[in-house]
Design an enzyme around this catalytic site. Structure first.
Site, PDB file in Angstrom:
ATOM      1  N   GLY B 189       0.797  -1.218   0.000  1.00 16.31           N
ATOM      2  CA  GLY B 189       0.000   0.000   0.000  1.00 16.31           C
ATOM      3  C   GLY B 189       0.830   1.269   0.000  1.00 16.31           C
ATOM      4  O   GLY B 189       0.381   2.320   0.412  1.00 16.31           O
ATOM      5  N   GLY B 190       2.064   1.162  -0.450  1.00 16.23           N
ATOM      6  CA  GLY B 190       2.884   2.363  -0.555  1.00 16.23           C
ATOM      7  C   GLY B 190       3.546   2.775   0.742  1.00 16.23           C
ATOM      8  O   GLY B 190       4.247   3.773   0.793  1.00 16.23           O
ATOM      9  N   HIS B 233       2.568   1.643 -14.209  1.00  9.69           N
ATOM     10  CA  HIS B 233       2.132   0.529 -13.380  1.00  9.69           C
ATOM     11  C   HIS B 233       1.131  -0.298 -14.192  1.00  9.69           C
ATOM     12  O   HIS B 233       0.022   0.156 -14.458  1.00  9.69           O
ATOM     13  CB  HIS B 233       1.481   1.054 -12.097  1.00  9.69           C
ATOM     14  CG  HIS B 233       0.937  -0.017 -11.210  1.00  9.69           C
ATOM     15  ND1 HIS B 233       1.442  -0.283  -9.959  1.00  9.69           N
ATOM     16  CD2 HIS B 233      -0.051  -0.916 -11.403  1.00  9.69           C
ATOM     17  CE1 HIS B 233       0.781  -1.290  -9.432  1.00  9.69           C
ATOM     18  NE2 HIS B 233      -0.142  -1.689 -10.291  1.00  9.69           N
ATOM     19  N   ARG B 317      -5.310 -11.566  -3.763  1.00  6.20           N
ATOM     20  CA  ARG B 317      -6.694 -11.260  -3.376  1.00  6.20           C
ATOM     21  C   ARG B 317      -7.387 -10.643  -4.578  1.00  6.20           C
ATOM     22  O   ARG B 317      -6.746 -10.361  -5.574  1.00  6.20           O
ATOM     23  CB  ARG B 317      -6.700 -10.242  -2.237  1.00  6.20           C
ATOM     24  CG  ARG B 317      -5.876  -9.019  -2.620  1.00  6.20           C
ATOM     25  CD  ARG B 317      -5.966  -7.886  -1.651  1.00  6.20           C
ATOM     26  NE  ARG B 317      -4.832  -6.989  -1.732  1.00  6.20           N
ATOM     27  CZ  ARG B 317      -4.654  -6.028  -2.627  1.00  6.20           C
ATOM     28  NH1 ARG B 317      -5.559  -5.837  -3.565  1.00  6.20           N
ATOM     29  NH2 ARG B 317      -3.583  -5.271  -2.628  1.00  6.20           N
ATOM     30  N   ARG B 363     -11.828   6.060  -8.829  1.00  4.08           N
ATOM     31  CA  ARG B 363     -12.148   5.824  -7.425  1.00  4.08           C
ATOM     32  C   ARG B 363     -12.636   7.133  -6.812  1.00  4.08           C
ATOM     33  O   ARG B 363     -11.881   8.103  -6.730  1.00  4.08           O
ATOM     34  CB  ARG B 363     -10.915   5.359  -6.658  1.00  4.08           C
ATOM     35  CG  ARG B 363     -10.358   4.037  -7.136  1.00  4.08           C
ATOM     36  CD  ARG B 363      -9.314   3.531  -6.162  1.00  4.08           C
ATOM     37  NE  ARG B 363      -8.619   2.369  -6.690  1.00  4.08           N
ATOM     38  CZ  ARG B 363      -7.762   1.632  -5.989  1.00  4.08           C
ATOM     39  NH1 ARG B 363      -7.490   1.971  -4.726  1.00  4.08           N
ATOM     40  NH2 ARG B 363      -7.172   0.583  -6.537  1.00  4.08           N
TER      41      ARG B 363
END
Lengths: 168, 528
Positions: B189-190, B233, B317, B363
């Protein structure tokens, strides 16, 4: 049953061929409003009204309360009732609702202790909101007079985290 | 004997939009759902949709959604056949997977050993090397290099896999070449990432990253990798049954702020066909090497100019951005997860997976780009979302009725969760009266536009965002509208630095929010 996406698609397909611009539908379990958008297309505003079926006690043995809206007092992001500070002291208020931390990470030394001298931009605490760590500056040069919350405690926005005795 | 175990009741151990997402597929398949909630989510939309709700603790996640014991006890108490962990929280937690197995409950995800291999970034890097994937030049930092004064640990966790091996920190960084990225082995998560541009700040950065990593993940190990300034990415979606592994194509997630993805799309735009095929083949090779079971993603850093790519990590996941893959393949990934969890062999062969059109997802977060992305918990008073296709697109009735899915559990080539032609999909847990608690991440909704090609998908999504309105909490909808109008994004193939540059542009260069300090806002992290 709630309304499925497929149900909405069906309703929309029907509505598209009719000269209506909106549809309001309400049952005991849901509410649905479909509207033609000014720029074309449709919007949906829906609300599932059915109460959650909270049926089981929590595993730790605490009895489960009935389903329904949780207590959200204090998380709205609005200032809590007058934080207030005793005469002559300055309050350091929580910038956001969240979890109050006295140290930059677990196990680290606290940013400040009672009696420590601070300048206006000394970081005295962190408030964690939505996984973001927000540094809280003292705001007033002086000495830390009181720390009002326990480490890890939840704070509403605007609540007093600490009191500063300003430099004379 | 088939050895199938039909799932009749699934415990959903998550919250928010992904809980709604999983419940919807379970419902379509006739599977009962039990949802675990914290006190803060007791009245949430997923709680209203689930067949049963169990409160497992107070709002803060460590006492509820992150409690393995609470989740397993709830699953046992509810008589659940399986636990779907969603993403985040315990989704990649090997201890939960083992505790489920010990209780005779299916964990909907990979084997615990796979979770461990993927969760340890150094171990994952080793597996990638073993599977023949290119990795960035790098290597582990010995504890004494990051922690001056501490005795040396025997043996390096990576051995000779990287050119650095072990040894002097500065020498390692010099072999890699500056700038280097300090990464946490237990990270994600960075978090725990540090860019270092020269030898001067190296030791200090390693010490800080190691301390942060220990605080956040209980694991102080860090390693160095070359930092690629203008990489993209790109990731590949996998499905595996423990024996066979297939891919569902690639996604581009280069629009990020502080390593948090904001816009994702499928397929990755502007990739050379050969490079795309090599990425997909590499991901499948790693999946096969891991004997991967379930849905997972292999993330890559792509240097498109040089036609090169490097393994980054495995996400074991379902991912937030899975809907763009569902849009272009017509495959319901949650349904496939459930089928695999039932111990069925993969229902799809690689040749069954076809790709149609282009999909883009934004998002929608409860954060205010105009105030340094300040989070905005609170109560939603109205939530209006687009439904159906954009008017300019041939989103006809047939397209929408493709959303009707058969009730059986067979795969549905040609028909998917959001249709296969121009369509809008919204995954959200918002409705009027919904609470956005301060305890969890800020994701409110995902809005996905899908059409025949990228240009049309952009048009669909722009139209869709114009029809979104959320009242009561601040959102980044305005930022998304501005980004979708930006010629730089429209041109496609942006790198991971795109958004930071866009936010830092002079205010005159564009309207509105976000021009302020990309460097000075709050820090994302887990405190404990």
């Amino acid at each position: 049953m709630d309304l499925t996406n497929a149900d909405v698609a069906d309703i929309l397909a029907l509505l598209d061929s009719l000269p209506y611009d909106s549809l309001d539908l309400e049952t005991s379990r849901f509410r649905l409003t479909l509207r033609r958008a000014p720029g074309g297309g449709w919007t949906e505003e829906s609300q599932v009204l059915a109460e959650p079926s909270t049926v089981t006690a929590a595993p730790d043995g605490t009895p489960a309360t009935a389903g329904g809206a949780p207590d959200i007092s204090g998380i709205s992001g609005e200032a809590a009732a007058e934080a207030g500070a005793p005469d002559g002291l300055a309050a350091v208020a929580a910038p956001l609702p969240g979890t109050f931390y006295r140290a930059p990470r677990p196990g680290a030394d606290p940013f400040v202790q009672v009696g420590d001298a601070v300048s206006a931009d000394t970081v005295v605490a962190i408030v964690e909101t939505m996984k973001l760590m927000n540094s809280v500056p003292a705001g007033t040069p002086g000495r830390v007079s009181r720390i009002c919350l326990e480490n890890g405690e939840f704070t509403p926005a605007g609540a007093t985290l600490m009191l500063i005795e300003p430099d004379a | 004997m088939s050895g199938y175990r039909v799932l009749r009741r699934v415990l959903v151990a998550n919250r928010g939009e992904i809980a709604v997402r999983v419940i919807r597929t379970c419902r379509r398949l006739g599977i009962e759902t039990v949802l675990t909630v914290s006190d803060a989510d007791a009245g949430s939309l997923p709680a209203r949709l689930a067949d049963q709700v169990i409160r497992i603790g107070p709002g803060p996640a460590p006492a509820s959604y992150l409690s393995v014991d609470a989740v397993v006890s709830a699953a046992v108490a509810a008589g659940a056949d399986a636990v779907h962990p969603g993403y985040g929280f315990l989704s990649e937690n090997a201890r939960l997977a083992r505790a489920c197995a010990a209780a005779g409950i299916v964990f909907i995800g990979p084997a615990p050993e796979t979770l461990e291999a993927a969760g340890d970034k150094l171990a994952a890097r080793e597996h990638a090397v073993a599977a023949g994937l290119p990795v960035l030049p790098g290597g582990p930092v010995r504890p004494e290099d990051g922690r001056p004064g501490r005795p040396a640990d025997a043996g390096s966790p990576l051995g000779a896999a990287g050119p650095g091996g072990a040894g002097d920190l500065v020498a390692l960084a010099e072999r890699i070449g500056y700038p280097v990225l300090v990464k946490a082995a237990g990270g994600g998560g960075g978090r725990g990432l540090r860019v270092v541009r020269d030898a001067v700040g190296l030791a200090a950065a390693v010490a800080v990253a190691s301390a942060e990593a220990e605080a956040a993940f209980g694991d102080p190990r860090v390693y160095l990798e070359r930092y690629v300034e203008r990489g993209r990415h790109v990731e590949v979606q996998l499905l595996g049954d423990g024996e066979h592994v297939i891919h569902l194509g690639d996604r581009d997630c280069s629009v990020q702020r502080r390593y948090q993805k904001l816009i994702e799309e499928a397929p990755a735009p502007g990739l050379d066909d050969g490079l795309r095929e090599r990425l997909r083949t590499a991901a499948v090779a790693l999946g096969e090497h891991l004997r991967y079971r379930g849905a997972g993603t292999v993330e890559f850093l792509v240097d498109a100019d040089r036609d090169e790519f490097y393994f980054l990590e495995v996400n074991a996941r379902i991912q937030v951005e899975h809907p763009v893959t569902e849009a272009v393949t017509g495959i319901d990934i949650v349904a496939e997860q459930l089928a695999i969890a039932e111990n069925r062999p993969l229902r799809l062969k690689q040749a069954d997976v076809t790709f149609q059109g282009h999909a883009i997802e934004v998002r929608v977060n409860s954060e205010d780009p105009a105030s340094d992305f300040r989070p905005s918990p609170g109560t939603v008073t109205r939530a209006i979302f687009p439904v159906g296709a954009h008017h300019e697109i041939s989103g006809d009735v047939a397209a929408r009725s493709a959303r009707h899915l058969p009730a059986d559990r067979e795969p549905e080539p040609g028909a998917g969760a959001c249709g296969r032609t121009a369509a809008v999909r919204v995954d959200t847990h918002l409705q009027a009266g919904a609470t956005v608690p301060p305890y969890y991440d800020s994701l409110l909704a995902k809005v996905i536009g899908h059409s025949t090609d990228r240009g049309h998908a952009l048009a669909v999504l722009r139209g869709a965002l114009d029809r979104c309105a959320v009242e009561g909490v601040a959102t980044n909808l305005g930022l998304h509208r501005a980004l979708l109008a930006d010629p730089g994004f429209a041109a496609g193939a942006v790198d991971t630095g795109y958004l930071a540059r866009w936010l830092a542009r002079p205010p005159a260069a564009g309207a509105g929010a976000g021009a302020r300090g990309a460097e000075h806002g709050p820090v994302r992290g887990d405190h404990g």
